[in-house]
Design a protein around this motif. Structure first.
Motif, PDB file in Angstrom:
ATOM      1  N   ILE A 263     -13.985   1.124  -3.923  1.00  5.92           N
ATOM      2  CA  ILE A 263     -14.405   2.475  -3.651  1.00  5.92           C
ATOM      3  C   ILE A 263     -15.684   3.385  -3.092  1.00  5.92           C
ATOM      4  CG2 ILE A 263     -13.362   3.807  -5.580  1.00  5.92           C
ATOM      5  CD1 ILE A 263     -11.575   4.874  -3.717  1.00  5.92           C
TER       6      ILE A 263
ATOM      7  N   ASN B 119      -9.987   3.989  -9.341  1.00  3.75           N
ATOM      8  CA  ASN B 119      -9.949   2.098  -8.621  1.00  3.75           C
ATOM      9  C   ASN B 119     -10.129   1.136  -9.768  1.00  3.75           C
ATOM     10  OD1 ASN B 119      -9.065  -0.084  -7.000  1.00  3.75           O
ATOM     11  ND2 ASN B 119     -10.963  -0.449  -6.626  1.00  3.75           N
TER      12      ASN B 119
ATOM     13  N   ASN C   2      -9.964  -0.303   5.143  1.00  6.50           N
ATOM     14  CA  ASN C   2     -10.989   0.771   5.195  1.00  6.50           C
ATOM     15  C   ASN C   2     -10.362   2.063   5.468  1.00  6.50           C
ATOM     16  OD1 ASN C   2     -13.478  -0.246   4.844  1.00  6.50           O
ATOM     17  ND2 ASN C   2     -13.394  -1.068   7.373  1.00  6.50           N
TER      18      ASN C   2
ATOM     19  N   GLN D 124       0.901  -0.755  -0.155  1.00  4.06           N
ATOM     20  CA  GLN D 124      -0.140  -0.407   0.131  1.00  4.06           C
ATOM     21  C   GLN D 124       1.061   1.414   0.260  1.00  4.06           C
ATOM     22  OE1 GLN D 124      -3.314   0.423   2.895  1.00  4.06           O
ATOM     23  NE2 GLN D 124      -3.569  -2.361   2.738  1.00  4.06           N
TER      24      GLN D 124
ATOM     25  N   ALA E  26     -16.282   9.584  -1.901  1.00  2.00           N
ATOM     26  CA  ALA E  26     -15.286   8.810  -2.846  1.00  2.00           C
ATOM     27  C   ALA E  26     -16.407   9.310  -4.286  1.00  2.00           C
ATOM     28  CB  ALA E  26     -16.176   7.157  -3.144  1.00  2.00           C
TER      29      ALA E  26
ATOM     30  N   GLU F  72     -13.926   4.158 -10.767  1.00  5.07           N
ATOM     31  CA  GLU F  72     -13.835   2.669 -10.332  1.00  5.07           C
ATOM     32  C   GLU F  72     -14.226   2.370 -11.764  1.00  5.07           C
ATOM     33  OE1 GLU F  72     -14.121   0.313  -6.477  1.00  5.07           O
ATOM     34  OE2 GLU F  72     -15.591  -0.407  -7.804  1.00  5.07           O
TER      35      GLU F  72
ATOM     36  N   TYR G 151      -8.143   3.369   1.961  1.00  8.50           N
ATOM     37  CA  TYR G 151      -9.672   3.769   1.003  1.00  8.50           C
ATOM     38  C   TYR G 151      -9.962   5.906   2.051  1.00  8.50           C
ATOM     39  CZ  TYR G 151     -10.583  -0.508  -1.331  1.00  8.50           C
ATOM     40  OH  TYR G 151      -9.543  -1.184  -2.254  1.00  8.50           O
ATOM     41  N   ASP G 152     -10.504   5.733   2.373  1.00  8.01           N
ATOM     42  CA  ASP G 152     -10.447   7.038   3.680  1.00  8.01           C
ATOM     43  C   ASP G 152      -9.050   7.932   3.262  1.00  8.01           C
ATOM     44  OD1 ASP G 152     -12.799   6.536   4.686  1.00  8.01           O
ATOM     45  OD2 ASP G 152     -12.200   5.448   6.570  1.00  8.01           O
TER      46      ASP G 152
ATOM     47  N   ASN H 275     -10.724  -2.349 -10.503  1.00  6.02           N
ATOM     48  CA  ASN H 275     -11.314  -3.574  -9.325  1.00  6.02           C
ATOM     49  C   ASN H 275     -11.502  -4.985 -10.426  1.00  6.02           C
ATOM     50  OD1 ASN H 275     -11.471  -4.282  -7.342  1.00  6.02           O
ATOM     51  ND2 ASN H 275     -13.967  -3.389  -6.570  1.00  6.02           N
TER      52      ASN H 275
ATOM     53  N   CYS I 152     -13.727   9.970  -6.928  1.00  6.14           N
ATOM     54  CA  CYS I 152     -13.195   9.027  -8.054  1.00  6.14           C
ATOM     55  C   CYS I 152     -14.177   8.517  -8.788  1.00  6.14           C
ATOM     56  CB  CYS I 152     -13.228   8.208  -6.651  1.00  6.14           C
ATOM     57  SG  CYS I 152     -12.874   8.165  -5.282  1.00  6.14           S
TER      58      CYS I 152
ATOM     59  N   TYR J 242     -17.296   4.155  -0.003  1.00  7.67           N
ATOM     60  CA  TYR J 242     -16.732   5.258   1.209  1.00  7.67           C
ATOM     61  C   TYR J 242     -17.422   6.828   1.220  1.00  7.67           C
ATOM     62  CZ  TYR J 242     -14.212   1.422   2.274  1.00  7.67           C
ATOM     63  OH  TYR J 242     -13.995   0.132   2.852  1.00  7.67           O
TER      64      TYR J 242
END
Length: 380
Positions: free
Chosen positions: A219, A204, A185, A153, A225, A231, A188-189, A206, A229, A222
């Motif tokens: 993601i 992301n 978690n 990470q 997001a 995905e 992601y935050d 995925n 974001c 959250y």
């Protein structure tokens, strides 16, 4: 002499494109090559998906151009899938865009948001396409290191020390390929807050969330997001449909519509029959995933045995379609994989394909039958 575009000077042919030619040549010379390098599922798609494709061929609209946004029923099936499997609510009309494979999405997202000279945060190790597409668009990849010590990470303190002025996109990919690491978690935050703080689009990727993974995560579940974001997801690994080329982009209307402006000028809509098959696949019950993972569990146990015989170390908590294994000290990845190919006719992937942080590691694919993996073990 006609010269190619300058943008190609910093982009090489995809590793697997070149390596598979070498493997094919060895096979043509009579070498009994076992391919444990490629993540192309060998299991069958859901029967109902194949049947729906066949049945659709007689429909009046089956062979016509299709909408760039896909069939409304397909977008609805994707929306329902996200609600059922990830507990994420998205609008089928405005927040879902079907793609002809998620790899297409990497290019289209990049074209929608990057200008020449912009920067992109790219994981090292990570999927090589992130950097390749960035270079093709004359933007600059900025590699952020992932290490085994940090469970693969990113170090956000290190990221904050970078010059982030022209960074427009950050690629993340959890469950992570090639290592199989999962994010928690807190990660992601953190990454959502990081994107908001610096006006960086977090994407992301995925596609591995259902393979040997008991807790699939998006993601987009959250807080905040959707503000920053996108995905990408795919049916390739989840439903053994890699050759069908069915992917999807999920996110807020503004981001998705920007990508649609690129996509609608780059390609046409997905073949009707494939969309009908995808709808059926997305409606599979959890029994599908249990059955799929039962097979992969057996294969992974055997790959672990193969890795043991090759004196490699691996993480039994990792998920996904691969086993990421650490080589003995001072052993180079490409030298090791070339030796295994030469001496045992087994093709595995050197970790350096995925970046400099992959040195000292190799990747095994689970896309081979138990019998084939047992044969590989016996050779070693």
């Amino acid at each position: 002499m006609i010269e190619v575009a300058k943008r190609l000077q910093n982009v090489e042919e995809y590793y697997f494109s070149k390596k598979l030619r070498e493997v094919a040549f060895l096979k043509s010379q009579g070498k009994p090559i076992i391919n444990l390098g490629i993540g192309s599922p060998d299991l069958a798609p859901p029967f109902k998906a194949s049947l729906a494709l066949q049945d659709s061929l007689a429909d009046d609209v089956a062979h016509k151009y299709q909408s760039y946004q896909g069939l409304p029923e397909l977008r609805e099936a994707i929306s329902n899938f996200y609600k059922r499997q990830y507990n994420v609510h998205v609008s089928a009309q405005t927040e879902v865009l079907p793609l002809m494979g998620s790899k297409e999405g990497v290019m289209h997202i990049s074209m929608a948001f990057l200008n020449k000279g912009d920067k992109v945060l790219v994981p090292n190790p990570g999927y090589p396409t992130y950097a390749a597409v960035t270079k093709l668009l004359e933007a600059k990849p900025v590699y952020y290191k992932l290490t085994e010590a940090s469970n693969w990470q990113p170090d956000f303190a290190a990221l904050e020390r970078l010059d982030l002025k022209r960074v427009k996109i950050m690629w993340i990919n959890y469950p992570h390929m090639p290592t199989g690491s999962n994010a928690d978690n807190k990660f992601y935050d953190k990454v959502i807050a990081f994107g908001k703080r610096h006006d960086i689009l977090i994407v992301n990727d995925n596609p591995y969330s259902f393979v040997l993974n008991e807790k699939p995560i998006s993601i987009l579940r959250y807080n905040g997001a959707k503000d920053v974001c996108l995905e990408l997801n795919s049916l390739s690994k989840t439903f053994n449909m890699s050759g069908w080329r069915v992917g999807m982009l999920i996110g807020n209307y503004d981001f998705v519509s920007a990508v649609l402006r690129v996509k609608s000028n780059m390609d046409s809509g997905m073949f009707y029959g494939i969309q009908k098959g995808a709808i059926e696949a997305l409606q599979c019950s959890d029994m599908w995933f249990q059955s799929l993972n039962s097979v992969y569990q057996t294969r992974r146990d055997l790959i672990w045995q193969l890795a043991d015989h090759l004196n490699c170390i691996y993480d039994k908590d990792a998920t996904g379609l691969f086993v990421w294994a650490k080589l003995p000290a001072h052993v180079k990845s490409e030298e090791f994989t070339d030796l295994v190919l030469k001496e045992h006719s087994i093709f595995i992937t050197p970790g350096t394909v995925f970046g400099s942080q992959g040195e000292g590691y190799v990747r095994f694919s689970l896309c081979a039958t138990a019998g084939i993996i047992k044969e590989a073990i016996s050779r070693v």
